[in-house]
Design a protein around this motif. Structure first.
Motif, short mmCIF file in Angstrom:
data_model
loop_
_atom_site.label_atom_id
_atom_site.label_comp_id
_atom_site.label_asym_id
_atom_site.label_seq_id
_atom_site.Cartn_x
_atom_site.Cartn_y
_atom_site.Cartn_z
N VAL A 18 48.36 20.51 12.13
CA VAL A 18 48.42 19.53 13.12
C VAL A 18 47.41 18.22 12.48
CG1 VAL A 18 48.68 17.79 14.57
CG2 VAL A 18 49.85 19.68 14.69
N SER A 19 45.82 19.14 12.35
CA SER A 19 44.64 18.51 11.93
C SER A 19 44.24 17.33 10.91
CB SER A 19 43.78 19.29 11.86
OG SER A 19 42.54 18.55 11.63
N ASN A 20 45.41 17.99 10.01
CA ASN A 20 45.36 17.41 8.58
C ASN A 20 45.58 15.87 8.95
OD1 ASN A 20 44.87 16.48 5.81
ND2 ASN A 20 47.33 16.85 5.73
N ALA A 21 47.07 15.69 9.75
CA ALA A 21 47.74 13.77 10.08
C ALA A 21 47.04 13.51 10.72
CB ALA A 21 49.02 14.89 10.42
N LEU A 22 46.03 14.15 12.31
CA LEU A 22 45.79 13.77 13.16
C LEU A 22 44.51 13.52 13.35
CD1 LEU A 22 46.53 11.82 15.62
CD2 LEU A 22 46.70 14.40 17.28
N ALA A 23 43.51 14.63 13.51
CA ALA A 23 42.17 14.31 13.10
C ALA A 23 41.12 13.60 12.92
CB ALA A 23 41.13 15.70 12.93
N LEU A 24 41.55 12.28 11.66
CA LEU A 24 40.67 11.59 11.68
C LEU A 24 40.69 10.44 11.87
CD1 LEU A 24 38.42 10.56 10.08
CD2 LEU A 24 40.17 9.87 7.68
N PRO A 25 42.42 9.88 11.92
CA PRO A 25 42.99 8.70 12.67
C PRO A 25 42.63 8.77 13.82
CG PRO A 25 44.30 9.54 11.52
CD PRO A 25 43.51 10.97 11.23
N LEU A 26 42.76 9.56 14.65
CA LEU A 26 41.99 9.60 16.28
C LEU A 26 40.66 9.19 16.51
CD1 LEU A 26 43.32 10.06 18.65
CD2 LEU A 26 43.26 12.21 19.15
N LEU A 27 40.02 9.80 15.26
CA LEU A 27 38.61 9.57 15.52
C LEU A 27 37.86 7.84 15.30
CD1 LEU A 27 37.12 13.06 14.12
CD2 LEU A 27 36.64 12.11 16.43
N GLN A 28 38.68 7.72 14.29
CA GLN A 28 38.72 5.98 13.76
C GLN A 28 38.73 5.58 14.89
OE1 GLN A 28 40.77 6.70 10.09
NE2 GLN A 28 38.90 6.21 8.87
N ALA A 29 40.51 5.47 15.39
CA ALA A 29 40.12 5.01 16.35
C ALA A 29 40.75 4.47 18.22
CB ALA A 29 42.10 5.29 17.03
N VAL A 30 39.62 6.08 18.07
CA VAL A 30 38.82 6.19 19.91
C VAL A 30 37.64 5.22 19.01
CG1 VAL A 30 37.47 7.75 21.04
CG2 VAL A 30 40.05 8.56 20.30
N ARG A 31 36.92 6.19 18.13
CA ARG A 31 35.08 4.78 18.20
C ARG A 31 36.07 3.23 18.40
NH1 ARG A 31 30.98 6.67 12.81
NH2 ARG A 31 31.46 8.87 14.26
N GLN A 32 36.59 2.98 17.18
CA GLN A 32 37.15 1.24 17.04
C GLN A 32 37.84 1.17 18.59
OE1 GLN A 32 40.23 0.50 14.63
NE2 GLN A 32 39.68 -1.49 15.01
N ARG A 33 38.25 1.53 19.32
CA ARG A 33 39.08 0.94 20.56
C ARG A 33 38.41 1.54 21.81
NH1 ARG A 33 45.56 1.31 18.90
NH2 ARG A 33 45.09 1.11 16.75
N LEU A 34 38.09 2.02 21.79
CA LEU A 34 37.17 3.23 23.79
C LEU A 34 35.33 3.62 22.94
CD1 LEU A 34 40.14 4.96 23.95
CD2 LEU A 34 39.71 3.67 24.68
#
Length: 326
Positions: free
Chosen positions: A101-117
């Motif tokens: 799952v890492s290839n699909a989720l890891a980078l987008p999640l890191l970017q989203a958390v940095r931006q929104r949280l």
């Protein structure tokens, strides 16, 4: 038993030496040794062994380490939740993601958390699913993505998406060269390279074979590493049954080929999980809500290939007094 004793023990275990641990927690080495001795006396077991190479955990020490980390993490979660109760979520969230799952989720999640949280510190750990489960159970992880094979009752779960499995292999494979799809029965008879049981998609594949009274999959190698799996597929050593996302770069480059499995279609349900018994922080609640929305967006945009978001989930993924938005 005191929290400082747990901090000292974890520091020694992590650094493998009393001297390095003493520097880390800013106490004298003699004080560190004294507190560890008191902890071992209270527990009635030896937690550490001194060797020429440094310090090693005993078997009781390995068991206790997971609990010590969990207790310290929960203490910090409690502090963070209280501080952010009336404001922006803050604190550390340890999030486990399976290799596939890492290839699909890891980078987008890191970017989203940095931006929104921005006040949340997200620590991602990539592990086999069989290794994520005990870490989530003991509180080493706050959240984890797991595959719902019907055995996740001990956790609070939020179904995120359904992901289709394909037969993937070298472009030179006769089974893949012309065919547009393949039946499950035929796919199971091919030389397959699959994750070792009980990791990843292996339980899903074997359950599908048993349900239809098909012979078990013809497994020629148990490989749970995506990078090693990739090299064996490129070498033409066999095929695998996986979603396309973990190998998307090679599929887009044309060095590997994938065709869907039909009659029946093979799918796995990807779920976000948390412990039912360990309180979860406000920061982890916010990350869970963000993950649910992010996965939905990735599916709708086509960024998560062969995946469909699970709509209308109202089962109540309630954490820290809140329910994840659906």
């Amino acid at each position: 038993m005191e929290l400082r004793q747990l901090r000292y023990f974890v520091a020694i275990a992590e650094h493998g030496a009393f001297s390095k641990a003493a520097d880390k927690v800013f106490v004298a080495q003699s004080a560190l040794s004294h507190q560890l001795a008191q902890l071992e006396d209270e527990l009635g077991v030896q937690l550490l062994l001194r060797t020429r190479r440094g310090v090693e955990l005993t078997e009781p020490g390995r068991v206790f380490l997971a609990h010590a980390i969990s207790i310290l993490r929960q203490t910090e979660d409690a502090r963070s939740s209280v501080r952010s109760a009336l404001g922006e979520p803050s604190g550390k969230v340890v999030f486990g993601i399976p290799h596939s799952v890492s290839n699909a989720l890891a980078l987008p999640l890191l970017q989203a958390v940095r931006q929104r949280l921005p006040k949340v510190e997200l620590e991602l750990t990539e592990e086999l699913t069989g290794n994520l489960i005990p870490q989530l159970r003991t509180g080493v992880l706050n959240l984890a993505v797991l595959f719902d094979d019907g055995h996740l009752d001990e956790f609070t779960t939020l179904a995120l998406l359904s992901e289709r499995l394909s037969l993937i292999g070298s472009t030179q494979s006769p089974a893949l060269r012309v065919a547009k799809s393949i039946t499950l029965k035929k796919a199971l008879a091919l030389p397959l390279i699959l994750p070792a049981d009980p990791h990843g998609v292996r339980p899903t594949i074997e359950a599908a074979a048993r349900k239809r009274a098909y012979p078990p999959p013809h497994v020629v190698a148990d490989i749970s590493s995506i990078s090693i799996l990739r090299t064996t597929l490129l070498a033409g050593m066999g095929h695998t049954l996986l979603p396309v996302m973990p190998l998307r770069a090679d599929l887009d480059a044309g060095t590997l080929k994938a065709i869907p499995v039909v009659l029946p279609t093979l799918q796995r349900v990807v779920s976000l999980c948390a412990s039912k018994h360990i309180p979860i922080s406000t920061a982890a609640t916010a990350v869970a809500q963000l993950t649910h929305q992010l996965v939905h967006d990735l599916c709708k945009e086509g960024a998560w290939v062969d995946a469909s978001p699970i709509e209308g989930n109202t089962t109540g993924f309630t954490i820290a007094g809140r329910t994840a938005k659906t």
